[in-house]
Design a protein around this motif. Structure first.
Motif, PDB file in Angstrom:
ATOM      1  N   PRO A  47     -31.896  60.816  89.210  1.00 27.84           N
ATOM      2  CA  PRO A  47     -32.870  62.069  89.046  1.00 27.84           C
ATOM      3  C   PRO A  47     -32.530  62.489  86.795  1.00 27.84           C
ATOM      4  O   PRO A  47     -33.420  62.774  86.169  1.00 27.84           O
ATOM      5  CB  PRO A  47     -32.815  63.045  89.177  1.00 27.84           C
ATOM      6  N   GLY A  48     -31.119  61.634  86.504  1.00 27.50           N
ATOM      7  CA  GLY A  48     -30.500  62.644  85.343  1.00 27.50           C
ATOM      8  C   GLY A  48     -29.563  63.123  85.621  1.00 27.50           C
ATOM      9  O   GLY A  48     -30.136  64.973  86.275  1.00 27.50           O
ATOM     10  N   THR A  49     -29.206  63.604  84.360  1.00 20.27           N
ATOM     11  CA  THR A  49     -28.258  65.003  84.548  1.00 20.27           C
ATOM     12  C   THR A  49     -28.396  65.403  83.064  1.00 20.27           C
ATOM     13  O   THR A  49     -28.778  64.688  82.105  1.00 20.27           O
ATOM     14  CB  THR A  49     -26.864  64.738  83.863  1.00 20.27           C
ATOM     15  N   ARG A  50     -29.352  66.829  82.473  1.00 20.67           N
ATOM     16  CA  ARG A  50     -29.541  66.988  81.256  1.00 20.67           C
ATOM     17  C   ARG A  50     -28.735  67.974  80.681  1.00 20.67           C
ATOM     18  O   ARG A  50     -28.296  68.890  81.108  1.00 20.67           O
ATOM     19  CB  ARG A  50     -30.653  67.771  81.801  1.00 20.67           C
ATOM     20  N   LEU A  51     -27.796  66.805  79.332  1.00 21.88           N
ATOM     21  CA  LEU A  51     -26.581  67.979  79.025  1.00 21.88           C
ATOM     22  C   LEU A  51     -27.784  68.268  77.625  1.00 21.88           C
ATOM     23  O   LEU A  51     -28.033  68.186  76.887  1.00 21.88           O
ATOM     24  CB  LEU A  51     -25.835  66.441  78.675  1.00 21.88           C
ATOM     25  N   THR A  52     -26.894  69.714  77.376  1.00 21.08           N
ATOM     26  CA  THR A  52     -27.496  70.726  76.693  1.00 21.08           C
ATOM     27  C   THR A  52     -25.950  71.339  75.787  1.00 21.08           C
ATOM     28  O   THR A  52     -25.592  71.602  76.585  1.00 21.08           O
ATOM     29  CB  THR A  52     -27.784  71.348  76.874  1.00 21.08           C
ATOM     30  N   VAL A  53     -25.922  70.575  74.622  1.00 24.79           N
ATOM     31  CA  VAL A  53     -25.032  70.775  74.032  1.00 24.79           C
ATOM     32  C   VAL A  53     -24.999  71.701  72.494  1.00 24.79           C
ATOM     33  O   VAL A  53     -25.900  71.720  71.896  1.00 24.79           O
ATOM     34  CB  VAL A  53     -24.064  69.660  73.085  1.00 24.79           C
ATOM     35  N   SER A  93     -26.939  65.674  73.021  1.00 25.09           N
ATOM     36  CA  SER A  93     -27.936  66.599  73.554  1.00 25.09           C
ATOM     37  C   SER A  93     -28.835  65.566  74.366  1.00 25.09           C
ATOM     38  O   SER A  93     -29.458  65.177  73.316  1.00 25.09           O
ATOM     39  CB  SER A  93     -28.416  67.876  73.400  1.00 25.09           C
ATOM     40  N   ALA A  94     -29.459  65.650  75.251  1.00 22.07           N
ATOM     41  CA  ALA A  94     -29.768  64.501  76.399  1.00 22.07           C
ATOM     42  C   ALA A  94     -29.601  64.292  77.669  1.00 22.07           C
ATOM     43  O   ALA A  94     -28.942  65.251  78.023  1.00 22.07           O
ATOM     44  CB  ALA A  94     -29.634  62.740  75.617  1.00 22.07           C
ATOM     45  N   LEU A  95     -31.233  63.561  77.959  1.00 26.49           N
ATOM     46  CA  LEU A  95     -31.344  62.847  79.494  1.00 26.49           C
ATOM     47  C   LEU A  95     -30.151  61.782  80.194  1.00 26.49           C
ATOM     48  O   LEU A  95     -30.876  61.132  79.335  1.00 26.49           O
ATOM     49  CB  LEU A  95     -32.450  62.646  79.647  1.00 26.49           C
ATOM     50  N   TYR A  96     -28.888  62.134  80.678  1.00 22.59           N
ATOM     51  CA  TYR A  96     -28.690  60.760  81.049  1.00 22.59           C
ATOM     52  C   TYR A  96     -28.506  60.137  82.413  1.00 22.59           C
ATOM     53  O   TYR A  96     -28.598  60.723  83.645  1.00 22.59           O
ATOM     54  CB  TYR A  96     -26.311  61.162  81.251  1.00 22.59           C
ATOM     55  N   LEU A  97     -29.310  58.829  82.253  1.00 23.43           N
ATOM     56  CA  LEU A  97     -29.514  58.152  83.297  1.00 23.43           C
ATOM     57  C   LEU A  97     -28.597  57.466  83.805  1.00 23.43           C
ATOM     58  O   LEU A  97     -27.661  56.625  83.022  1.00 23.43           O
ATOM     59  CB  LEU A  97     -30.866  57.518  83.078  1.00 23.43           C
ATOM     60  N   CYS A  98     -28.608  57.590  85.846  1.00 17.02           N
ATOM     61  CA  CYS A  98     -27.702  56.382  85.804  1.00 17.02           C
ATOM     62  C   CYS A  98     -28.676  55.327  86.548  1.00 17.02           C
ATOM     63  O   CYS A  98     -29.678  55.739  87.171  1.00 17.02           O
ATOM     64  CB  CYS A  98     -26.836  56.810  86.964  1.00 17.02           C
ATOM     65  N   ALA A  99     -28.046  54.413  86.768  1.00 18.14           N
ATOM     66  CA  ALA A  99     -29.555  53.116  86.876  1.00 18.14           C
ATOM     67  C   ALA A  99     -28.479  52.353  88.011  1.00 18.14           C
ATOM     68  O   ALA A  99     -27.285  51.890  88.289  1.00 18.14           O
ATOM     69  CB  ALA A  99     -30.156  52.716  86.465  1.00 18.14           C
ATOM     70  N   SER A 100     -28.735  52.099  89.775  1.00 14.90           N
ATOM     71  CA  SER A 100     -28.140  51.225  90.785  1.00 14.90           C
ATOM     72  C   SER A 100     -28.678  49.778  90.146  1.00 14.90           C
ATOM     73  O   SER A 100     -29.533  49.946  90.704  1.00 14.90           O
ATOM     74  CB  SER A 100     -27.559  51.545  91.721  1.00 14.90           C
ATOM     75  N   SER A 101     -28.038  48.606  90.177  1.00 16.41           N
ATOM     76  CA  SER A 101     -28.631  47.516  91.069  1.00 16.41           C
ATOM     77  C   SER A 101     -27.360  46.282  92.096  1.00 16.41           C
ATOM     78  O   SER A 101     -26.862  46.875  92.315  1.00 16.41           O
ATOM     79  CB  SER A 101     -28.697  46.236  89.867  1.00 16.41           C
TER      80      SER A 101
END
Lengths: 115, 115
Positions: free
Chosen positions: B108-114, B86-94
């Motif tokens: 903005p992230g995906t909030r995953l709750t397990v 369970s966490a906020l999964y962030l993606c970043a591009s360069s």
């Protein structure tokens, strides 16, 4: 692996005043980049300011400036004329100039702006 | 230019299930990195993809995997979910070419709750 340390979990500042957030890092590299990112509550992480290690001049972006001390491996962020919208979590980050695009982040400093 | 987008924004899963998260980078950006953000651990680097190849990998178990498509869009997969995922999964591009290529721009992230 490189480590980034933010020793101030929380900071507060009066509106219109100046605040400095601290960051230190550990590296044996000479070529690297340093960043401050801002993450407002429940909002997207955005870049505040960046600094190339080979540049001696401290970076500035409007009310935001850094104090980059390469020998001391210190990279502090100064916010002048603090505004309510500056309230956020601030992260210091390190990127190697040699080993790809992996960023190392500090644990963050939560900044509160008091009206 | 549109920013980094992530879908879905929120996800609830149960232990043992698997999940796929998607990230569309800024147009022209070829590097995509993934991070896990939790209150206790801060931002931890998962992996980075560039030109459909994994270039860097963090210290996460093999249940965490990813891929990148020819249009630079990236997916991250977590199999056999655990409560600790369970966490906020962030993606970043360069951009990875030219001035300012070292900077990562976050979604903005995906909030995953397990559960």
């Amino acid at each position: 692996a490189q480590t980034v340390t933010q020793s101030q979990p929380e900071m507060s500042v009066q509106e219109a005043e100046t605040v400095t957030l601290s960051c230190t890092y550990d590296t044996s590299e000479s070529d690297y980049y340093l960043f401050w990112y801002k993450q407002p509550p429940s909002r997207q992480m955005i870049l505040v300011i960046r600094q190339e290690a080979y540049k001696q001049q401290n970076a500035t972006e409007n009310r935001f400036s850094v104090n980059f001390q390469k020998a001391a491996k210190s990279f502090s962020l100064k916010i002048s004329d603090s505004q309510l919208g500056d309230a956020a979590m601030y992260f210091c980050a390190y990127r190697s100039g040699n080993t790809g695009n992996q960023f190392y982040f500090g644990t963050g400093t939560s900044l509160t702006v008091i009206p | 230019k549109a920013g980094v987008t992530q879908t879905p924004r929120y996800l609830i899963k149960t232990r043992g299930q698997q999940v796929t998260l998607s990230c569309s980078p800024i147009s022209g950006h070829r590097s995509v990195s993934w991070y896990q953000q939790t209150p206790g651990q801060g931002l931890q680097f998962l992996f980075e993809y560039f030109s459909e190849t994994q270039r860097n990998k963090g210290n996460f178990p093999g249940r965490f995997s990813g891929r990148q498509f020819s249009n630079s869009r990236s997916e991250m997969n977590v199999s056999t979910l655990e409560l600790g995922d369970s966490a906020l999964y962030l993606c970043a591009s360069s951009f990875i070419q030219g001035e300012g290529t070292d900077t990562q721009y976050f979604g903005p992230g995906t909030r995953l709750t397990v559960l």
